[in-house]
Design an enzyme around this catalytic site. Structure first.
Site, PDB file in Angstrom:
ATOM      1  N   THR A   1      39.680  41.137  34.325  1.00 52.20           N
ATOM      2  CA  THR A   1      40.951  40.735  33.711  1.00 52.20           C
ATOM      3  C   THR A   1      42.152  41.448  34.312  1.00 52.20           C
ATOM      4  OG1 THR A   1      39.870  40.235  31.658  1.00 52.20           O
ATOM      5  CG2 THR A   1      42.083  41.048  31.458  1.00 52.20           C
TER       6      THR A   1
ATOM      7  N   ARG B   1      33.986  29.812  24.902  1.00 52.34           N
ATOM      8  CA  ARG B   1      33.913  31.265  24.654  1.00 52.34           C
ATOM      9  C   ARG B   1      35.333  31.862  24.710  1.00 52.34           C
ATOM     10  NH1 ARG B   1      35.475  36.144  27.652  1.00 52.34           N
ATOM     11  NH2 ARG B   1      34.107  37.808  26.957  1.00 52.34           N
ATOM     12  N   VAL B   2      35.638  32.684  23.736  1.00 50.21           N
ATOM     13  CA  VAL B   2      36.926  33.378  23.737  1.00 50.21           C
ATOM     14  C   VAL B   2      36.648  34.871  23.847  1.00 50.21           C
ATOM     15  CG1 VAL B   2      39.000  33.870  22.397  1.00 50.21           C
ATOM     16  CG2 VAL B   2      38.010  31.578  22.347  1.00 50.21           C
ATOM     17  N   GLY B   3      37.387  35.549  24.706  1.00 49.92           N
ATOM     18  CA  GLY B   3      37.190  36.990  24.900  1.00 49.92           C
ATOM     19  C   GLY B   3      38.189  37.809  24.116  1.00 49.92           C
ATOM     20  N   ASP B   4      38.293  39.059  24.493  1.00 52.34           N
ATOM     21  CA  ASP B   4      39.160  39.988  23.774  1.00 52.34           C
ATOM     22  C   ASP B   4      40.610  39.975  24.258  1.00 52.34           C
ATOM     23  OD1 ASP B   4      38.166  40.960  26.258  1.00 52.34           O
ATOM     24  OD2 ASP B   4      39.130  42.872  25.790  1.00 52.34           O
TER      25      ASP B   4
ATOM     26  N   THR C   1      40.408  46.030  29.413  1.00 51.79           N
ATOM     27  CA  THR C   1      39.593  45.156  30.247  1.00 51.79           C
ATOM     28  C   THR C   1      38.133  45.591  30.110  1.00 51.79           C
ATOM     29  OG1 THR C   1      39.045  44.600  32.536  1.00 51.79           O
ATOM     30  CG2 THR C   1      40.215  46.658  32.216  1.00 51.79           C
ATOM     31  N   GLY C   2      37.235  44.675  30.406  1.00 53.42           N
ATOM     32  CA  GLY C   2      35.816  44.998  30.295  1.00 53.42           C
ATOM     33  C   GLY C   2      35.083  43.896  29.562  1.00 53.42           C
TER      34      GLY C   2
ATOM     35  N   GLY D   1      34.394  41.709  26.895  1.00 60.70           N
ATOM     36  CA  GLY D   1      35.192  41.307  25.735  1.00 60.70           C
ATOM     37  C   GLY D   1      34.444  41.286  24.431  1.00 60.70           C
TER      38      GLY D   1
END
Ligand code: ASP
Length: 312
Positions: free
Chosen positions: A170, A198-201, A221-222, A224
């Protein structure tokens, strides 16, 4: 008026160094440098932290080697689905978007949500409709797909390693402007092998980013899935606010919070109201850059470079 500060990242990940050949490393460094200048020039001209984080993130979104906007990770159906968030530390307002397939600069749309929408978060078709209503032009899906991401997608399908997906990178930015305002922005194409929808952080406030003028601005970042559950960005904020940790110590502690239960890659950039910078990760790669005032920019790809610079 203090010196403005801009910190950016292009993703934290644990990876075999041989997967980043020297030519690619050089291009990544140039991309980070360019994005840093795009934002820091705004700050040096007296512009706002919000404008600076947006400009820096847009620059990384337009760069095909970073996983945001063009060059974003493809989902298992071979589509780009991006997301972003932005937050203003002065007003505590924020805007977030997810499920984007046709938006060149997700961070621009997130800012429009923050400033022109009664909601804080729009997704998928509704987000595209809002973008059109705001006068943004939609991009053809082919714009986002790069040869590199297409090849990676083919590899994933072949190797069927989707359950162990851990490639990601990210982009994000945090800034302090000369008026004392803080802001953050984060933008991503997500993680390798992700399912459609899919939704990340990166679009979740408190997970992928947080900003509050009194305390700090943070972008993460990383992986999620675990970052959102650990509330990593808000953890940095909380440790500073309630435990009075320095920003460096807060980031160091947040990178480990609930790491026994929530295992995965984590990276954090943060700045506090005094312009102190923190860059932390539990990974060997931490693509990042920062600049204080008009001083020489610092750019790094490897965590050990960051450690040498900030913990000398
Ligand atoms: N946090 C992002 C996500 O899970 C990926 C990354 O930071 O590289 O979507």
């Amino acid at each position: 008026m203090g010196k403005p500060v801009l910190v950016i990242h292009g993703g934290a990940v644990n990876t075999d160094p041989s997967t980043i050949p020297p030519e690619k490393e050089e291009k990544l460094r140039q991309g980070l440098h360019q994005a840093l200048l795009a934002g820091s020039e705004i700050l040096l001209r007296g512009g706002s932290a919000l404008d600076a984080v947006e400009a820096a993130v847009q620059s990384l979104e337009n760069h095909e080697l970073f996983n945001a906007g063009r060059g974003g990770m493809l989902n298992l159906n071979g589509e780009v689905e991006t997301e972003a968030s932005i937050m203003d530390g002065l007003s505590l307002r924020g805007g977030a978007v997810s499920g984007l397939k046709l938006i060149k600069n997700p961070v621009r749309l997130a800012r429009m949500v923050m400033e022109k929408c009664k909601h804080s978060f729009l997704t998928a078709e509704g987000a595209h409709e809002f973008a059109l209503a705001q006068g943004l032009t939609l991009q053809d899906p082919s714009y986002f797909k790069t040869d590199e991401q297409h090849q990676e997608w083919l590899d994933i399908l072949q190797e069927a390693q989707v359950e162990h997906a851990n490639k990601h990178d990210t982009v994000g930015a945090v800034a302090l402007d000369q008026y004392g305002n803080l802001a953050m922005a984060t933008s991503t194409g997500g993680i390798e092998g992700k399912l459609r929808g899919r939704v990340g952080d990166s679009c979740i406030f408190g997970g992928g980013g947080y900003a509050n003028n009194e305390v700090c601005a943070v972008s993460t970042t990383g992986d999620g899935e675990i970052i959102m559950l650990a509330g990593v960005a808000h953890e940095v904020y909380a440790l500073r606010k309630y435990k009075k940790f320095s920003i460096a110590k807060a980031a160091q502690a947040a990178v480990e919070v609930y790491a026994d239960k929530l295992q995965g890659d984590r990276g954090i950039i943060a700045v506090d109201p005094d312009g102190n910078v923190a860059i932390e990760s539990n990974t060997n790669v931490m693509r990042c850059a920062y600049r204080v005032g008009d001083e020489e920019p610092f750019v790094a790809i490897w965590k050990e470079e960051v450690d040498r610079q900030l913990r000398k």
